[in-house]
Design a protein around this motif. Sequence first.
Motif, PDB file in Angstrom:
ATOM      1  N   THR A 107      19.378  31.885  85.282  1.00  0.00           N
ATOM      2  CA  THR A 107      20.686  31.461  85.772  1.00  0.00           C
ATOM      3  C   THR A 107      20.601  31.032  87.233  1.00  0.00           C
ATOM      4  O   THR A 107      21.156  30.000  87.619  1.00  0.00           O
TER       5      THR A 107
ATOM      6  N   LYS B 223      29.591  32.570  94.090  1.00  0.00           N
ATOM      7  CA  LYS B 223      30.369  33.413  93.172  1.00  0.00           C
ATOM      8  C   LYS B 223      29.619  33.609  91.859  1.00  0.00           C
ATOM      9  O   LYS B 223      29.605  34.710  91.303  1.00  0.00           O
ATOM     10  N   ALA B 224      29.012  32.546  91.367  1.00  0.00           N
ATOM     11  CA  ALA B 224      28.255  32.663  90.114  1.00  0.00           C
ATOM     12  C   ALA B 224      27.053  33.581  90.291  1.00  0.00           C
ATOM     13  O   ALA B 224      26.745  34.393  89.414  1.00  0.00           O
TER      14      ALA B 224
ATOM     15  N   SER C 281      27.009  28.270  83.108  1.00  0.00           N
ATOM     16  CA  SER C 281      25.752  28.993  83.331  1.00  0.00           C
ATOM     17  C   SER C 281      25.999  30.480  83.460  1.00  0.00           C
ATOM     18  O   SER C 281      25.078  31.276  83.322  1.00  0.00           O
ATOM     19  N   CYS C 282      27.239  30.884  83.696  1.00  0.00           N
ATOM     20  CA  CYS C 282      27.564  32.310  83.809  1.00  0.00           C
ATOM     21  C   CYS C 282      27.896  32.933  82.468  1.00  0.00           C
ATOM     22  O   CYS C 282      28.170  34.118  82.386  1.00  0.00           O
TER      23      CYS C 282
ATOM     24  N   THR D 297      26.550  37.019  88.322  1.00  0.00           N
ATOM     25  CA  THR D 297      25.338  37.241  87.530  1.00  0.00           C
ATOM     26  C   THR D 297      24.634  38.514  87.979  1.00  0.00           C
ATOM     27  O   THR D 297      24.197  39.317  87.156  1.00  0.00           O
TER      28      THR D 297
ATOM     29  N   THR E  76      28.690  28.426  93.619  1.00  0.00           N
ATOM     30  CA  THR E  76      27.337  28.919  93.362  1.00  0.00           C
ATOM     31  C   THR E  76      27.217  30.378  93.795  1.00  0.00           C
ATOM     32  O   THR E  76      26.676  31.207  93.063  1.00  0.00           O
TER      33      THR E  76
ATOM     34  N   ILE F  48      28.299  25.242  86.567  1.00  0.00           N
ATOM     35  CA  ILE F  48      28.239  26.572  87.167  1.00  0.00           C
ATOM     36  C   ILE F  48      28.967  27.575  86.284  1.00  0.00           C
ATOM     37  O   ILE F  48      28.470  28.665  86.031  1.00  0.00           O
ATOM     38  N   ALA F  49      30.142  27.207  85.800  1.00  0.00           N
ATOM     39  CA  ALA F  49      30.901  28.126  84.954  1.00  0.00           C
ATOM     40  C   ALA F  49      30.183  28.432  83.650  1.00  0.00           C
ATOM     41  O   ALA F  49      30.122  29.580  83.213  1.00  0.00           O
TER      42      ALA F  49
ATOM     43  N   LEU G  75      21.410  27.347  88.681  1.00  0.00           N
ATOM     44  CA  LEU G  75      22.397  27.154  89.743  1.00  0.00           C
ATOM     45  C   LEU G  75      21.792  26.371  90.908  1.00  0.00           C
ATOM     46  O   LEU G  75      22.415  25.449  91.433  1.00  0.00           O
TER      47      LEU G  75
END
Length: 186
Positions: free
Chosen positions: A41, A120-121, A18-19, A125, A118, A15-16, A45
């Motif tokens: 993204t 938060k990501a 992917s951001c 994004t 997820t 997750i981290a 996720l």
Amino acid sequence: MKKLMLIAAVAGTIIATSCNNNTKNNDADNEMTAGEKLDQTLETLEENQDHAEAVLREELAKAEDRVNKAKADLDEAVRKGDKRAEEDARKALDEANTFWEKTKATARETGVKIEDGTNKAIDATKGAAESTGNALDRAYDKTIDATKEAADATGKAIDNAVEKTGEKANKVADDAEKKLNDLKNR
């Protein structure tokens, strides 16, 4: 239990990463728009979240199977009347139930963390995409303003040139008329 924690750590890392919005590839054919990056993204996720949830369900199923097997062993020991086997089966059932409860608690906690991470990501994004859109809007506005200023300056320069050309033409005409009058008066 260790598997669950490892899975949670891996999911968090995925997750981290992917951001990460840094694109180091300068090949224009491979560049993505902000919208395409956002879509990719979000898909990543969702895939990671689905995988983590599947692993959690698998671990829960294994823990439940362990409890069911321990219950069956206990029932068998009771049926046979084997006190030693019954005692061992009760102990195994207690351990299986403890493991089952810990696994459920870890799964709930991990599921909440995965969902929270997820979300938060996704929010980050979306925020990045919104910031990119705002930056593009500001750049567009500045370009329009600069174009207007350049057009105004060009118009003023043309007006100035026309005025000076007119003045020069009038002066030349006045000089020519004066010379013509001088020639007539001679």
